[in-house]
Motif scaffolding. Structure first.
Motif, mmCIF file in Angstrom:
data_model
loop_
_atom_site.group_PDB
_atom_site.id
_atom_site.type_symbol
_atom_site.label_atom_id
_atom_site.label_comp_id
_atom_site.label_asym_id
_atom_site.label_seq_id
_atom_site.Cartn_x
_atom_site.Cartn_y
_atom_site.Cartn_z
ATOM 1 N N ASP A 60 36.836 17.557 54.506
ATOM 2 C CA ASP A 60 38.097 18.289 54.422
ATOM 3 C C ASP A 60 38.758 18.261 55.795
ATOM 4 O O ASP A 60 38.347 18.972 56.723
ATOM 5 C CB ASP A 60 37.837 19.731 53.976
ATOM 6 C CG ASP A 60 39.117 20.474 53.622
ATOM 7 O OD1 ASP A 60 40.109 20.316 54.365
ATOM 8 O OD2 ASP A 60 39.131 21.206 52.605
ATOM 9 N N VAL A 61 39.771 17.428 55.951
ATOM 10 C CA VAL A 61 40.375 17.222 57.258
ATOM 11 C C VAL A 61 41.100 18.473 57.744
ATOM 12 O O VAL A 61 41.193 18.728 58.959
ATOM 13 C CB VAL A 61 41.307 15.993 57.226
ATOM 14 C CG1 VAL A 61 42.590 16.279 56.467
ATOM 15 C CG2 VAL A 61 41.615 15.508 58.632
ATOM 16 N N ASP A 62 41.613 19.304 56.830
ATOM 17 C CA ASP A 62 42.291 20.530 57.238
ATOM 18 C C ASP A 62 41.326 21.510 57.885
ATOM 19 O O ASP A 62 41.665 22.194 58.855
ATOM 20 C CB ASP A 62 42.988 21.175 56.038
ATOM 21 C CG ASP A 62 44.151 20.335 55.516
ATOM 22 O OD1 ASP A 62 44.798 19.671 56.347
ATOM 23 O OD2 ASP A 62 44.379 20.316 54.304
ATOM 24 N N PHE A 119 40.777 20.273 61.402
ATOM 25 C CA PHE A 119 41.904 20.587 62.286
ATOM 26 C C PHE A 119 41.876 22.059 62.717
ATOM 27 O O PHE A 119 42.108 22.384 63.886
ATOM 28 C CB PHE A 119 43.228 20.287 61.595
ATOM 29 C CG PHE A 119 43.525 18.813 61.434
ATOM 30 C CD1 PHE A 119 42.921 17.871 62.250
ATOM 31 C CD2 PHE A 119 44.411 18.372 60.470
ATOM 32 C CE1 PHE A 119 43.188 16.516 62.108
ATOM 33 C CE2 PHE A 119 44.698 17.022 60.322
ATOM 34 C CZ PHE A 119 44.082 16.093 61.142
ATOM 35 N N GLU A 125 41.521 7.291 54.830
ATOM 36 C CA GLU A 125 42.736 8.093 54.924
ATOM 37 C C GLU A 125 42.495 9.327 55.793
ATOM 38 O O GLU A 125 43.352 9.731 56.591
ATOM 39 C CB GLU A 125 43.210 8.500 53.533
ATOM 40 C CG GLU A 125 44.514 9.271 53.507
ATOM 41 C CD GLU A 125 45.674 8.530 54.162
ATOM 42 O OE1 GLU A 125 46.579 9.198 54.702
ATOM 43 O OE2 GLU A 125 45.670 7.272 54.151
ATOM 44 N N MET A 126 41.296 9.927 55.659
ATOM 45 C CA MET A 126 40.942 11.064 56.493
ATOM 46 C C MET A 126 40.921 10.649 57.972
ATOM 47 O O MET A 126 41.434 11.363 58.850
ATOM 48 C CB MET A 126 39.563 11.586 56.067
ATOM 49 C CG MET A 126 39.093 12.805 56.841
ATOM 50 S SD MET A 126 37.437 13.335 56.313
ATOM 51 C CE MET A 126 36.418 12.131 57.171
ATOM 52 N N CYS A 127 40.339 9.488 58.259
ATOM 53 C CA CYS A 127 40.278 8.999 59.639
ATOM 54 C C CYS A 127 41.676 8.749 60.196
ATOM 55 O O CYS A 127 41.955 9.052 61.364
ATOM 56 C CB CYS A 127 39.450 7.718 59.708
ATOM 57 S SG CYS A 127 37.693 7.951 59.346
ATOM 58 N N ARG A 128 42.556 8.186 59.386
ATOM 59 C CA ARG A 128 43.921 7.931 59.841
ATOM 60 C C ARG A 128 44.625 9.231 60.240
ATOM 61 O O ARG A 128 45.349 9.283 61.244
ATOM 62 C CB ARG A 128 44.721 7.222 58.752
ATOM 63 C CG ARG A 128 44.278 5.780 58.482
ATOM 64 C CD ARG A 128 45.233 5.066 57.544
ATOM 65 N NE ARG A 128 44.681 3.781 57.132
ATOM 66 C CZ ARG A 128 44.084 3.552 55.960
ATOM 67 N NH1 ARG A 128 43.978 4.533 55.076
ATOM 68 N NH2 ARG A 128 43.601 2.360 55.672
ATOM 69 N N LYS A 129 44.411 10.276 59.434
ATOM 70 C CA LYS A 129 45.029 11.572 59.748
ATOM 71 C C LYS A 129 44.496 12.123 61.073
ATOM 72 O O LYS A 129 45.255 12.692 61.865
ATOM 73 C CB LYS A 129 44.764 12.562 58.616
ATOM 74 C CG LYS A 129 45.534 12.256 57.331
ATOM 75 C CD LYS A 129 45.206 13.259 56.241
ATOM 76 C CE LYS A 129 45.984 12.964 54.951
ATOM 77 N NZ LYS A 129 45.620 13.902 53.863
ATOM 78 N N ILE A 130 43.212 11.969 61.300
ATOM 79 C CA ILE A 130 42.608 12.464 62.549
ATOM 80 C C ILE A 130 43.193 11.724 63.750
ATOM 81 O O ILE A 130 43.585 12.331 64.759
ATOM 82 C CB ILE A 130 41.075 12.304 62.514
ATOM 83 C CG1 ILE A 130 40.460 13.225 61.461
ATOM 84 C CG2 ILE A 130 40.466 12.591 63.885
ATOM 85 C CD1 ILE A 130 38.995 12.949 61.177
ATOM 86 N N ALA A 170 45.980 10.101 63.939
ATOM 87 C CA ALA A 170 47.423 10.277 64.072
ATOM 88 C C ALA A 170 47.799 11.673 64.558
ATOM 89 O O ALA A 170 48.903 11.882 65.084
ATOM 90 C CB ALA A 170 48.106 10.007 62.727
ATOM 91 N N ALA A 171 46.884 12.631 64.395
ATOM 92 C CA ALA A 171 47.176 14.008 64.794
ATOM 93 C C ALA A 171 47.255 14.114 66.321
ATOM 94 O O ALA A 171 46.641 13.339 67.054
ATOM 95 C CB ALA A 171 46.095 14.944 64.260
#
Length: 597
Positions: A189-191, A194, A261-266, A268-269
């Motif tokens: 859970d990427v949220d 974060f 997709e989870m890695c990309r969000k991390i 890019a954050a």
């Protein structure tokens, strides 16, 4: 290099990096298979790897052996886990002492899980109670020699506020005691991740955070791992994966997309996080697929800082030059030179050391068992069979020869057809390299070393050859004033056309802000030492076959009568020049044989 320095360098270069975790298998065969896998996965470009430590050090010897091998032979920076569980101070000190001896500069300090068969964690007599005690002990005993990491648990952000504050205080106290960075437990859970990162920073913790990424291998494995760690699984993961739970291949393919997709969000954050730590579970394919999906391509400098595999043990970290003869048998070279008087001197020095060339200290061995040898090399019964076998190796059709522990290197493919032809006509090549005139250092075939550089190499051939074919070759070689050679027989009689006793650099690199690096050389005394090993390997190959068999006879006779030769063409600008004398010699020899008949 310390991991914190690697992270710092990647940040300055604004690039993504990645690393892998492995655990020690329970069996010797499993250990060998894992080492082979780590060596293959090194080509995926991890900045470092880490090796887990079971509760109570059940596999502590295997952990230490893995660290030693990965640092010394595979040449990859390694982080060693160390736990408090069932670990008295003496055992901790022994583990740290061995890690330092092997050149390991990084330790992940954990309290650890409860011992097997117990539900509650308890300190062992004379041991450490908390992870911070272990951190403080390492700093007290070793100063800043080790980088120290500790684990972080993103799901702590779901705790009640007062418990979260307590956990953050504990983490802050560890960091204040000397922690350099944090590895997180796996999460999906990427949220949640974060929110936890924000809580860590709000607590005043500034050290780098490395997210732990677990590729999804199978449905059952995914369920078991998440249940064990009580990992929160996002609903979209379950909805995508569960309908295919009986199809492992489909689960892995979908899992790759979800985790990518989870890695990309991390990445890019706006978190300052540029690294991903993959929990491989000692498996290769899912991690490789995930890197490919993320389009994370290994840097040549990470995979090949030098054209040969660099050892990271303390006495060899500064080693910058090696004789080319052991190019395909790095383990043998490391064993042979372990006690050279010259080390640690940072360069290949005077090989007249009394310790140089000693075979009895470790022996000569074949990597292959008898059954493996039969499967790879079959039962050659004539010279033509042997010639064909060597040619097939050059073409990549068989995985090894007695003189080469691994399959041909990628650059061999550049000259594979020429090498195959040489072997078919009787020049049995056991080592070679093509001429290279200023390839970029990030070239996927020839490149090595730092970025924005250029690499060069002279064409080189090493081979066994019959006396008659050698006699036909030498006049053609000596007509070409740019070729230097050494010829030696089994007894050690050496002849050469070079008048210098110094080394001939056959590989060099030119990089910004550095002196020219000359990491691979040819010189006479080390060639004489290698000669013993080269002939002994052939004898051992022959002895795999029955005493009166045609295979043993043809190989043994070959080793008894052949000369060992190395040839360097010093015109690195002409990639084909080295092969010309061989073709002419073959024609002359064939004509002389025809006349004799």
């Amino acid at each position: 290099m310390k991991i914190s320095k690697k992270i710092e360098r990647a940040e300055k270069e604004n690039r993504v990096w990645w690393s892998f975790e492995y655990f020690p298998p329970r069996t010797a065969q499993g250990l060998q298979n894992l080492l082979d896998r780590i060596e293959r996965m090194r080509a995926l470009g991890p900045e470092f790897i880490d090796i887990t430590w079971n509760a109570g050090g059940r596999t502590s010897d295997l952990t230490s052996e893995l660290v030693k091998t990965c640092q010394g032979l595979i040449g990859i920076e390694t982080c060693m886990h160390l736990t408090c569980t069932n670990m008295p101070k003496e055992k901790v000190d022994n583990a740290l002492r061995e890690a330092k001896q092997h050149g390991c500069r990084n330790v992940l300090a954990l309290r650890g899980d409860p011992p097997a068969g117990k539900d509650e964690w308890e300190a062992v007599e004379g041991g450490f109670v908390h992870g911070i005690d272990l951190v403080r002990h390492i700093r007290k005993e070793y100063g800043d020699y080790f980088d120290i990491a500790v684990p972080g648990f993103p799901q702590h952000v779901l705790l009640p506020p007062d418990e979260l504050v307590f956990e953050m205080k504990c983490l802050k106290d560890k960091c204040d005691a000397g922690v350099n960075f944090i590895f997180t437990q796996m999460f999906y859970d990427v949220d949640i991740f974060f929110r936890w990162v924000q809580a860590v920073r709000d607590a005043g913790i500034t050290v780098p955070i490395v997210p732990g990424i677990a590729p999804i291998q199978t449905w059952n494995g995914f369920q078991k791992a998440t249940m064990l760690a009580k990992t929160v699984i996002p609903q979209n993961f379950l909805e995508a994966l569960e309908p295919h739970k009986n199809n492992d291949e489909k689960v892995r393919a979908i899992g790759i997309q979800l985790v990518a997709e989870m890695c990309r969000k991390i990445l890019a954050a706006d978190l300052g996080i540029k690294g991903l730590h993959f929990y491989t579970m000692n498996l290769e394919k899912a991690t490789k697929m995930l890197l490919e999906e993320l389009q994370l391509v290994p840097r040549v400098e990470t995979v090949k800082p030098l054209p040969w595999r660099q050892s990271l043990t303390p006495s060899r970290r500064e080693e910058s030059t090696r004789p080319i003869f052991w190019a395909n048998r790095a383990k043998s070279y490391l064993s042979r030179t372990e006690n050279w008087d010259e080390y640690p001197n940072g360069r290949f020095g005077d090989s007249r050391s009394p310790a140089y060339g000693e075979l009895d200290g470790y022996g000569v061995w074949l990597k292959q068992t008898k059954d493996e040898a039969y499967k790879i090399w079959g039962f050659p019964s004539t010279l033509a069979d042997v010639h064909a076998l060597f040619a097939r190796f050059c073409l990549g059709e068989i995985p090894s020869l007695p003189w080469s522990d691994t399959s041909p290197s990628p650059e061999t493919s550049v000259i594979a057809n020429q090498l195959a032809k040489l072997n078919e006509i009787g020049f049995l090549t056991i080592n070679s390299q093509p001429a290279v005139n200023g390839a970029r250092s990030d070239d996927r075939i020839h490149g090595w070393g730092p970025s924005n550089g250029f690499v060069y190499q002279k064409a080189y051939l090493e081979f066994f050859v019959s006396p008659g074919l050698l006699d036909a070759l030498i006049p053609h070689i000596e007509r070409d004033k740019l070729i230097t050679y050494y010829v030696i027989n089994k007894r050690g009689d050496l002849r050469t056309n070079t008048h210098s006793e110094g080394p001939n650099a056959v590989t060099w690199g030119v990089f910004p802000g550095k002196e020219i690096i000359q990491p691979t050389i040819v010189e006479a005394i080390s060639f004489m030492a290698w000669k013993d090993e080269a002939y002994e390997l052939g004898r051992k190959w022959a002895n795999l076959y029955e005493p009166d068999s045609p295979s043993r006879k043809v190989i043994a006779d070959l080793m008894e009568t052949s000369y060992l030769v190395n040839v360097v063409h010093n015109d690195f600008k002409d990639p084909n020049a080295i092969f010309v004398p061989f073709m002419k010699a073959a024609e002359d020899y064939a004509a002389s044989q025809h006349t004799a008949n």
